[in-house]
Design an enzyme around this catalytic site. Structure first.
Site, PDB file in Angstrom:
ATOM      1  N   HIS A   1       0.763  -1.212  -0.079  1.00 33.58           N
ATOM      2  CA  HIS A   1      -0.014   0.051   0.018  1.00 33.58           C
ATOM      3  C   HIS A   1       0.718   1.425  -0.063  1.00 33.58           C
ATOM      4  O   HIS A   1       1.910   1.424   0.955  1.00 33.58           O
ATOM      5  CB  HIS A   1      -0.919  -0.004   1.055  1.00 33.58           C
ATOM      6  CG  HIS A   1      -2.090  -1.134   1.238  1.00 33.58           C
ATOM      7  ND1 HIS A   1      -2.326  -1.792   2.117  1.00 33.58           N
ATOM      8  CD2 HIS A   1      -2.456  -1.744   0.152  1.00 33.58           C
ATOM      9  CE1 HIS A   1      -3.352  -2.674   1.921  1.00 33.58           C
ATOM     10  NE2 HIS A   1      -3.322  -2.806   0.486  1.00 33.58           N
TER      11      HIS A   1
ATOM     12  N   ARG B   1       0.757   4.462   0.488  1.00 31.52           N
ATOM     13  CA  ARG B   1       0.952   5.491   1.511  1.00 31.52           C
ATOM     14  C   ARG B   1       1.561   5.021   2.853  1.00 31.52           C
ATOM     15  O   ARG B   1       1.827   6.043   3.764  1.00 31.52           O
ATOM     16  CB  ARG B   1      -0.434   6.116   1.918  1.00 31.52           C
ATOM     17  CG  ARG B   1      -1.416   4.859   2.454  1.00 31.52           C
ATOM     18  CD  ARG B   1      -2.613   5.158   2.509  1.00 31.52           C
ATOM     19  NE  ARG B   1      -3.907   4.463   3.048  1.00 31.52           N
ATOM     20  CZ  ARG B   1      -5.167   4.444   2.856  1.00 31.52           C
ATOM     21  NH1 ARG B   1      -5.621   5.402   2.214  1.00 31.52           N
ATOM     22  NH2 ARG B   1      -5.796   3.445   3.254  1.00 31.52           N
ATOM     23  N   GLU B   2       1.983   3.973   2.951  1.00 36.21           N
ATOM     24  CA  GLU B   2       2.599   3.072   4.237  1.00 36.21           C
ATOM     25  C   GLU B   2       4.065   3.330   4.166  1.00 36.21           C
ATOM     26  O   GLU B   2       4.718   2.182   4.453  1.00 36.21           O
ATOM     27  CB  GLU B   2       1.915   1.864   4.415  1.00 36.21           C
ATOM     28  CG  GLU B   2       0.554   1.659   4.537  1.00 36.21           C
ATOM     29  CD  GLU B   2      -0.254   0.365   4.477  1.00 36.21           C
ATOM     30  OE1 GLU B   2       0.428  -0.699   4.734  1.00 36.21           O
ATOM     31  OE2 GLU B   2      -1.494   0.298   4.374  1.00 36.21           O
TER      32      GLU B   2
ATOM     33  N   ASN C   1      -3.274  -5.806  -1.868  1.00 30.68           N
ATOM     34  CA  ASN C   1      -3.340  -6.958  -0.694  1.00 30.68           C
ATOM     35  C   ASN C   1      -4.868  -7.535  -0.843  1.00 30.68           C
ATOM     36  O   ASN C   1      -5.382  -7.788   0.415  1.00 30.68           O
ATOM     37  CB  ASN C   1      -3.003  -6.386   0.711  1.00 30.68           C
ATOM     38  CG  ASN C   1      -2.679  -7.430   1.383  1.00 30.68           C
ATOM     39  OD1 ASN C   1      -2.042  -8.422   1.221  1.00 30.68           O
ATOM     40  ND2 ASN C   1      -3.038  -7.216   2.949  1.00 30.68           N
TER      41      ASN C   1
ATOM     42  N   TYR D   1     -11.213  -7.990  11.008  1.00 34.63           N
ATOM     43  CA  TYR D   1     -12.166  -7.921   9.991  1.00 34.63           C
ATOM     44  C   TYR D   1     -11.879  -8.709   8.880  1.00 34.63           C
ATOM     45  O   TYR D   1     -10.764  -9.457   8.757  1.00 34.63           O
ATOM     46  CB  TYR D   1     -12.115  -6.483   9.411  1.00 34.63           C
ATOM     47  CG  TYR D   1     -10.617  -6.160   8.721  1.00 34.63           C
ATOM     48  CD1 TYR D   1      -9.696  -6.755   7.996  1.00 34.63           C
ATOM     49  CD2 TYR D   1     -10.023  -4.710   9.555  1.00 34.63           C
ATOM     50  CE1 TYR D   1      -8.610  -6.136   7.834  1.00 34.63           C
ATOM     51  CE2 TYR D   1      -8.935  -4.393   9.166  1.00 34.63           C
ATOM     52  CZ  TYR D   1      -8.094  -4.907   8.242  1.00 34.63           C
ATOM     53  OH  TYR D   1      -6.953  -4.535   7.871  1.00 34.63           O
TER      54      TYR D   1
ATOM     55  N   GLU E   1       1.023  -5.021  11.180  1.00 35.12           N
ATOM     56  CA  GLU E   1       0.754  -3.529  11.183  1.00 35.12           C
ATOM     57  C   GLU E   1       1.571  -2.720  12.066  1.00 35.12           C
ATOM     58  O   GLU E   1       1.451  -2.971  13.224  1.00 35.12           O
ATOM     59  CB  GLU E   1      -0.639  -3.330  11.212  1.00 35.12           C
ATOM     60  CG  GLU E   1      -1.824  -4.122  10.366  1.00 35.12           C
ATOM     61  CD  GLU E   1      -1.969  -3.249   8.991  1.00 35.12           C
ATOM     62  OE1 GLU E   1      -1.477  -2.156   8.823  1.00 35.12           O
ATOM     63  OE2 GLU E   1      -2.659  -3.983   8.227  1.00 35.12           O
TER      64      GLU E   1
ATOM     65  N   HIS F   1       2.853  -3.956   7.160  1.00 31.27           N
ATOM     66  CA  HIS F   1       1.949  -2.655   6.659  1.00 31.27           C
ATOM     67  C   HIS F   1       2.004  -1.750   7.904  1.00 31.27           C
ATOM     68  O   HIS F   1       2.678  -1.803   8.772  1.00 31.27           O
ATOM     69  CB  HIS F   1       0.580  -3.383   6.620  1.00 31.27           C
ATOM     70  CG  HIS F   1       0.213  -4.058   5.301  1.00 31.27           C
ATOM     71  ND1 HIS F   1      -0.306  -3.560   4.123  1.00 31.27           N
ATOM     72  CD2 HIS F   1       0.715  -5.223   4.845  1.00 31.27           C
ATOM     73  CE1 HIS F   1      -0.303  -4.510   3.191  1.00 31.27           C
ATOM     74  NE2 HIS F   1       0.276  -5.477   3.692  1.00 31.27           N
TER      75      HIS F   1
END
Length: 356
Positions: A99, A101-102, A173, A278, A308, A227
């Site tokens: 991703h 922006r990470e 992802n 989730y 994360e 992430h």
């Protein structure tokens, strides 16, 4: 876009403008304490890994391309290992930057590699017993766009549909061929979690799968995708409530990662099944653990996780959580380095053997 997101984008463009004039010849490129004081563009990251390989030719192999991005940029990789037991030692996979922006993901992997090499002279056990296979930036196009365009961009940059929304990009992802499209993703091209037109459709995912399932990688016993954000250690599965066959050992290793981080920095990470956070299907970590890889390596399953990184959900202010201050790069790297050392030691002692 919310006010928080507009603020975050404005701050990020200001910071980016200050960084555009960095040079590979500057002290920040050659001195770790300066390099890790900031985030870096794709070209600088590639050059940094090339320099590491030149500085440590006995430990680092630089792979200039494992495939091309949607916009035809090279996706690089490295392998880190000593010459001892080179053809028989177990292997671990790490990748990040799915991703765009990470930014802290690629920086953390850089710090991890730097620390492994720095410690090798006094603590050679890690690289004498394991080979590290690393893709340090998967979503090359999206990452560059998060510097030059939208700081909060998530997906890759393939033009998907020339519709009213100008839909661009697939969530990498949610595109892996592991129960693709079975929850936690979208079939709408404008969505941030758009799963793509087909499982494994994206060139970046194809490149990583082809590189992963290499004849030289048949000694893999673990795989982690890094992430940000929320400070989580997520284990399979994300697509079903059914427990993984190796739930007990997966939980133990994940809990140990959590506990090591707490000891190192005091930061509280949560160790849980991804589905308990989730639903998410088509993820890298489920693919690492699931049918395709298990059929390829029929005698074992992999210790597979999504981590994360900082900040925690409580510390973040909406989308600003993706814009982690550069001062957090080294502390994040330190806690993850120590945690991953413990994770690899545990996996080496307790491989997930599949009984026939």
């Amino acid at each position: 876009m919310s006010d928080d997101e507009k603020y975050a984008v404005g701050v990020s463009f200001f910071l980016c403008s200050l960084r555009r004039h960095s040079s590979l010849d500057s002290p920040s490129f050659t001195q770790p304490e300066n390099w890790f004081s900031d985030y870096h563009r794709y070209d600088d990251i590639v050059a940094w890994y090339k320099q590491l390989a030149e500085k440590h030719p006995d430990l680092v192999t630089f792979i200039p391309s494992i495939g091309k991005s949607a916009l035809n940029k090279d996706i690089i990789a490295i392998k880190v290992s000593s010459n001892l037991n080179k053809d028989t030692k177990s292997q671990f996979w790490y990748h990040t930057g799915d991703h765009a922006r990470e930014w802290v993901g690629p920086s953390t992997v850089q710090y991890f590699v730097h620390s492994v090499l720095q410690d090798h002279a006094t603590n050679p056990a890690l690289l004498d017993n394991a080979e590290l296979i690393i893709v340090p930036l998967m979503n090359v196009d999206g990452y560059e766009y998060s510097w030059a365009g939208n700081r909060l961009w998530r997906k890759n940059r393939r033009v998907v549909k020339r519709d009213f929304f100008g839909s661009v990009g697939v969530d990498l992802n949610r595109n892996w061929p592991a129960h693709w499209g079975e929850g936690g993703s979208s079939n709408q091209p404008f969505s941030d979690v758009y799963m793509g037109p087909a499982a494994g459709s994206e060139p970046e995912v194809k490149a990583l799968i082809n590189f992963f399932m290499n004849d030289n990688h048949t000694r893999l016993i673990g795989a982690i995708d890094l992430h940000a954000f929320s400070q989580l250690v997520l284990r399979p599965y994300g697509w079903t409530e059914d427990p993984a066959p190796d739930e007990k050992l997966l939980k133990k290793a994940g809990d140990d990662i959590r506990d090591t981080i707490k000891k190192v920095s005091g930061k509280k990470y949560v160790s849980e099944r991804e589905i308990d956070l989730y639903a998410a299907s088509g993820t890298a970590s489920d693919w690492f653990y699931d049918d395709d890889v298990q059929e390829w390596l029929p005698d074992r399953r992999l210790y597979a996780y999504t981590i994360e990184l900082r900040p925690s959900a409580d510390e973040a202010n909406g989308a600003q959580g993706f814009i982690l201050p550069p001062a957090q790069i080294i502390p994040t790297g330190q806690e993850i380095y120590e945690a991953l050392k413990g994770y690899m030691a545990f996996a080496l002692k307790n491989p997930l053997v599949v009984k026939k």
